[in-house]
Scaffold this active site. Structure first.
Site, short mmCIF file in Angstrom:
data_model
loop_
_atom_site.label_atom_id
_atom_site.label_comp_id
_atom_site.label_asym_id
_atom_site.label_seq_id
_atom_site.Cartn_x
_atom_site.Cartn_y
_atom_site.Cartn_z
N HIS A 202 0.73 -1.25 0.01
CA HIS A 202 0.15 0.09 -0.05
C HIS A 202 0.78 1.18 -0.11
CE1 HIS A 202 1.07 0.16 4.18
NE2 HIS A 202 0.58 1.31 4.28
N1 UDP Z 1 -3.58 -5.07 8.93
C1 UDP Z 1 -4.92 -5.66 9.29
N2 UDP Z 1 -5.45 -6.30 8.06
C2 UDP Z 1 -5.33 -6.27 6.79
C3 UDP Z 1 -3.65 -5.55 6.69
C4 UDP Z 1 -3.21 -5.02 7.67
O1 UDP Z 1 -5.04 -5.81 10.43
O2 UDP Z 1 -5.91 -6.62 5.91
C5 UDP Z 1 -2.66 -4.83 10.00
C6 UDP Z 1 -1.24 -5.41 10.05
O3 UDP Z 1 -1.42 -6.45 11.01
C7 UDP Z 1 -0.54 -4.13 10.80
C8 UDP Z 1 -1.09 -2.98 10.35
O4 UDP Z 1 -2.60 -3.37 9.78
O5 UDP Z 1 -0.74 -4.39 12.31
C9 UDP Z 1 -0.44 -2.32 9.26
O6 UDP Z 1 -1.01 -1.08 9.00
P1 UDP Z 1 -0.74 -0.64 7.43
O7 UDP Z 1 0.11 -1.70 6.61
O8 UDP Z 1 -1.81 -0.20 6.62
O9 UDP Z 1 0.51 0.64 7.92
P2 UDP Z 1 1.77 0.74 8.34
O10 UDP Z 1 2.35 -0.31 9.30
O11 UDP Z 1 2.69 0.53 6.90
O12 UDP Z 1 1.96 2.06 8.58
#
Ligand code: UDP
Length: 352
Positions: A202
């Protein structure tokens, strides 16, 4: 003591879940939650409030799906109004999104103390919107809660030792959540094969650059011939895939809730991702990870051989996948604390 917590995006709901649970143990602390609306789909927002028992937001701003400038500006305007009415002792922000930055600037202009949870992280890539948000938020924070040793070193290298702020090594609140929710994990209601791979994509650098996304999907299509890929598709990525008619030769799934996600991480054989949070969660559940980026904030994972950076080049991704699926590591080192970060954070806020 009154805390005004600013949330807006999926990873922030997950992080706040653990801290709010800890705050609730102290009757003299009142936490008010502002949800900016940055993420608004039910499966990107509501489900986390329900599953993690976070109380319903006291204020919902409904500011999502706009440009960075429009979102940050409109959030600041609303958060300022709320902060003037509520007069919190602290504004608490998480991570590195536009909601984080909006809360941080508002707090500093109103001279309200600011606590930043997940402070000190750097990718050293100023093209990333998250990097700009992190640096600016850290600079105006009074209390900086760092998840890792590297985060503390980053702040020291930037001269934070001379600023009027306290730097605290709290450990990572995502570890608290992973440990707490592991036993509550739910198997998703989809056909899942043994040895599947869990993948998420993403980051703006992979979705805004169509060549990067095509190259990543080429690699996934190739890997999917060998192993099932469970690919919960972020709305931003889904939109670009549909708009450009990129061919996915396996079926993705809708974003899943946290309890299903924990099950998937716990049972997969390997993680492929450009997510920040998922790189760490892979480590918590003793899974190797291929990071679909050229750099990471979680450098200790790469140094320890738990993670490897493939970038978006399709050959590099397939090569990294082949190498990492056979790698054996000792995951016993405590890179992210011992699962008590939320407690350290709340005790530190009380002690200030
Ligand atoms: N996550 C979730 N469902 C999904 C995809 C990701 O619960 O379908 C969780 C993942 O396990 C993690 C968090 O969302 O705890 C990560 O969010 P994201 O990847 O959107 O953001 P980033 O961590 O890159 O800021």
């Amino acid at each position: 003591m009154k805390l005004l917590t600013i949330l807006g995006a999926r990873p922030q709901f997950i992080k706040a879940g653990s801290v709010s649970r800890e705050i609730a143990k102290y009757p003299h602390i009142k936490e008010l939650i502002v949800h900016t609306g940055q993420h608004y789909d039910a499966n990107m927002s509501d489900i986390f409030f329900e599953e993690m028992n976070i109380s319903k937001p006291d204020y919902y701003l409904g500011i999502g799906g706009k440009s960075h400038g429009a979102m940050t500006g409109q959030m600041m305007e609303k958060i300022e109004e709320i902060a003037i009415i509520e007069k919190p002792d602290w504004i608490v922000v998480y991570g590195d999104t536009d909601s984080t930055l909006a809360g941080a600037i508002t707090a500093s202009k109103l001279h309200i103390k600011l606590a930043h949870i997940e402070a000190g992280l750097r990718s050293f890539n100023m093209q990333m919107p998250e990097e700009i948000n992190r640096i600016l938020t850290d600079r105006v924070s009074n209390l900086l809660f760092c998840p890792t040793k590297t985060a503390i070193t980053n702040l020291r290298n930037e001269g934070f030792g001379e600023f009027n702020c306290s730097i605290i090594k709290s450990g990572d609140v995502m570890l608290d959540g992973a440990l707490y929710y592991r036993n509550l994990a739910k198997k998703p209601l989809i056909a899942i094969e043994n040895e599947f791979i869990l993948c998420t994509v993403h980051r703006a650098e992979n979705t805004d650059n169509i060549d990067h996304l095509i190259s990543i999907i080429d690699a996934l299509n190739e890997i999917a011939q060998e192993r099932q890929i469970i690919f919960p598709l972020h709305p931003r990525t889904k939109k670009v895939i549909e708009e450009h008619g990129i061919e996915l030769r396996f079926t993705p799934v809708e974003p899943v809730g946290y309890l299903e996600m924990v099950w998937l991480i716990d049972h997969c054989s390997l993680v492929l991702t450009d997510s920040g949070g998922l790189q760490k969660e892979a480590f918590f559940f003793q899974k190797h990870c291929v990071t679909l980026r050229d750099e990471t904030e979680w450098v200790e994972l790469v140094e320890g051989g738990f993670n490897t950076l493939s970038g978006s080049n399709s050959e590099n991704i397939v090569r990294a996948y082949r190498e990492m699926k056979h790698r054996i590591s000792d995951f016993s080192c405590k890179l992210y604390g011992d699962g008590r970060a939320s407690r350290i954070i709340v005790e530190s806020l009380i002690a200030q």
